[in-house]
Design a protein around this motif. Structure first.
Motif, PDB file in Angstrom:
ATOM      1  N   LYS A  41     -13.956  -4.646  -2.186  1.00 31.93           N
ATOM      2  CA  LYS A  41     -13.165  -5.410  -3.144  1.00 31.93           C
ATOM      3  C   LYS A  41     -11.784  -4.774  -3.277  1.00 31.93           C
ATOM      4  N   ALA A  42     -10.785  -5.586  -3.584  1.00 33.74           N
ATOM      5  CA  ALA A  42      -9.429  -5.072  -3.815  1.00 33.74           C
ATOM      6  C   ALA A  42      -9.397  -4.347  -5.159  1.00 33.74           C
ATOM      7  N   PHE A  43      -8.833  -3.169  -5.141  1.00 28.54           N
ATOM      8  CA  PHE A  43      -8.761  -2.317  -6.318  1.00 28.54           C
ATOM      9  C   PHE A  43      -7.308  -2.239  -6.776  1.00 28.54           C
ATOM     10  N   PRO A  44      -6.945  -2.903  -7.886  1.00 26.58           N
ATOM     11  CA  PRO A  44      -5.557  -2.878  -8.358  1.00 26.58           C
ATOM     12  C   PRO A  44      -5.249  -1.593  -9.129  1.00 26.58           C
ATOM     13  N   VAL A  45      -4.142  -0.956  -8.742  1.00 24.58           N
ATOM     14  CA  VAL A  45      -3.716   0.296  -9.374  1.00 24.58           C
ATOM     15  C   VAL A  45      -2.228   0.197  -9.674  1.00 24.58           C
ATOM     16  N   ARG A  46      -1.826   0.573 -10.889  1.00 27.01           N
ATOM     17  CA  ARG A  46      -0.414   0.618 -11.266  1.00 27.01           C
ATOM     18  C   ARG A  46       0.119   2.026 -11.096  1.00 27.01           C
ATOM     19  N   PHE A  47       1.412   2.111 -10.833  1.00 27.56           N
ATOM     20  CA  PHE A  47       2.091   3.401 -10.740  1.00 27.56           C
ATOM     21  C   PHE A  47       3.253   3.404 -11.717  1.00 27.56           C
ATOM     22  N   LEU A  48       3.313   4.431 -12.562  1.00 27.65           N
ATOM     23  CA  LEU A  48       4.395   4.560 -13.535  1.00 27.65           C
ATOM     24  C   LEU A  48       5.037   5.936 -13.425  1.00 27.65           C
ATOM     25  N   PRO A  55       9.137  -0.020  -8.459  1.00 30.05           N
ATOM     26  CA  PRO A  55       8.838  -0.832  -7.289  1.00 30.05           C
ATOM     27  C   PRO A  55       9.175  -0.092  -5.997  1.00 30.05           C
ATOM     28  N   GLY A  56       8.380  -0.320  -4.971  1.00 28.44           N
ATOM     29  CA  GLY A  56       8.637   0.264  -3.662  1.00 28.44           C
ATOM     30  C   GLY A  56       8.200   1.705  -3.497  1.00 28.44           C
ATOM     31  N   PHE A  57       7.434   2.241  -4.447  1.00 27.92           N
ATOM     32  CA  PHE A  57       7.009   3.637  -4.372  1.00 27.92           C
ATOM     33  C   PHE A  57       5.763   3.755  -3.502  1.00 27.92           C
ATOM     34  N   ARG A  74       3.018   0.378  -0.671  1.00 20.70           N
ATOM     35  CA  ARG A  74       4.209   0.420  -1.533  1.00 20.70           C
ATOM     36  C   ARG A  74       3.963  -0.450  -2.752  1.00 20.70           C
ATOM     37  N   THR A  75       4.366   0.057  -3.917  1.00 20.93           N
ATOM     38  CA  THR A  75       4.199  -0.732  -5.139  1.00 20.93           C
ATOM     39  C   THR A  75       5.065  -1.985  -5.072  1.00 20.93           C
ATOM     40  N   ASP A  76       4.536  -3.059  -5.631  1.00 18.99           N
ATOM     41  CA  ASP A  76       5.294  -4.309  -5.688  1.00 18.99           C
ATOM     42  C   ASP A  76       6.199  -4.315  -6.924  1.00 18.99           C
ATOM     43  N   GLU A  77       6.831  -5.439  -7.219  1.00 19.78           N
ATOM     44  CA  GLU A  77       7.761  -5.533  -8.354  1.00 19.78           C
ATOM     45  C   GLU A  77       7.056  -5.296  -9.688  1.00 19.78           C
ATOM     46  N   ALA A  78       5.736  -5.485  -9.713  1.00 17.67           N
ATOM     47  CA  ALA A  78       4.961  -5.267 -10.937  1.00 17.67           C
ATOM     48  C   ALA A  78       4.334  -3.871 -10.958  1.00 17.67           C
ATOM     49  N   GLU A  79       4.857  -2.961 -10.149  1.00 18.98           N
ATOM     50  CA  GLU A  79       4.431  -1.560 -10.015  1.00 18.98           C
ATOM     51  C   GLU A  79       2.989  -1.396  -9.557  1.00 18.98           C
ATOM     52  N   ARG A  80       2.444  -2.359  -8.827  1.00 17.51           N
ATOM     53  CA  ARG A  80       1.042  -2.329  -8.408  1.00 17.51           C
ATOM     54  C   ARG A  80       0.875  -2.159  -6.906  1.00 17.51           C
ATOM     55  N   VAL A  81      -0.263  -1.596  -6.561  1.00 19.41           N
ATOM     56  CA  VAL A  81      -0.775  -1.643  -5.192  1.00 19.41           C
ATOM     57  C   VAL A  81      -2.193  -2.192  -5.283  1.00 19.41           C
TER      58      VAL A  81
END
Length: 121
Positions: A41-48, A55-57, A74-81
């Motif tokens: 399953k896809a596991f959504p993770v935010r980066f702060l 974005p782009g990290f 790379r994180t998207d515009e919503a800071e997620r991978v």
């Protein structure tokens, strides 16, 4: 260097509970409980960084059972991978930020290493 580490675990084998922002300077935050996802399953993770999206990290996901199967995302515009949890067993997620110092400082740079570990069952 500084280490901002998290360990996600499942007490009572229930797959309940959630991760949240704790205020670390770099932080990976699980948006779903990895113990409730199941395999593949896809596991959504935010980066702060300092509580703000970046974005782009680069975030790396490494399954211990397949150490050569590193996902570099790379994180998207919503800071997620979104991590594909293709392997069972322990996982390590990490992201690193380097900060240059002033020319008159005694060190060249400071690094912060964010990590989250969990087991995919």
């Amino acid at each position: 260097y500084y280490w901002a580490a998290k360990l996600l675990f499942d007490i009572g084998d229930t797959g309940q509970g959630e991760d949240s922002f704790t205020g670390m300077p770099l932080e990976l935050i699980a948006e779903r409980n990895p113990y409730s996802l199941g395999p593949r399953k896809a596991f959504p993770v935010r980066f702060l960084q300092d509580g703000a999206p970046v974005p782009g990290f680069l975030v790396k996901a490494l399954p211990k059972s397949h150490s050569k199967s590193v996902q570099r995302l790379r994180t998207d515009e919503a800071e997620r991978v979104f991590i594909a949890l293709a392997a069972l067993g322990p996982w390590l997620l990490n992201a690193v930020q380097f900060f240059p110092q002033k020319p008159d400082d005694w060190m060249d740079w400071v690094s912060i290493w964010a990590s989250t570990t969990f087991e995919n069952r």
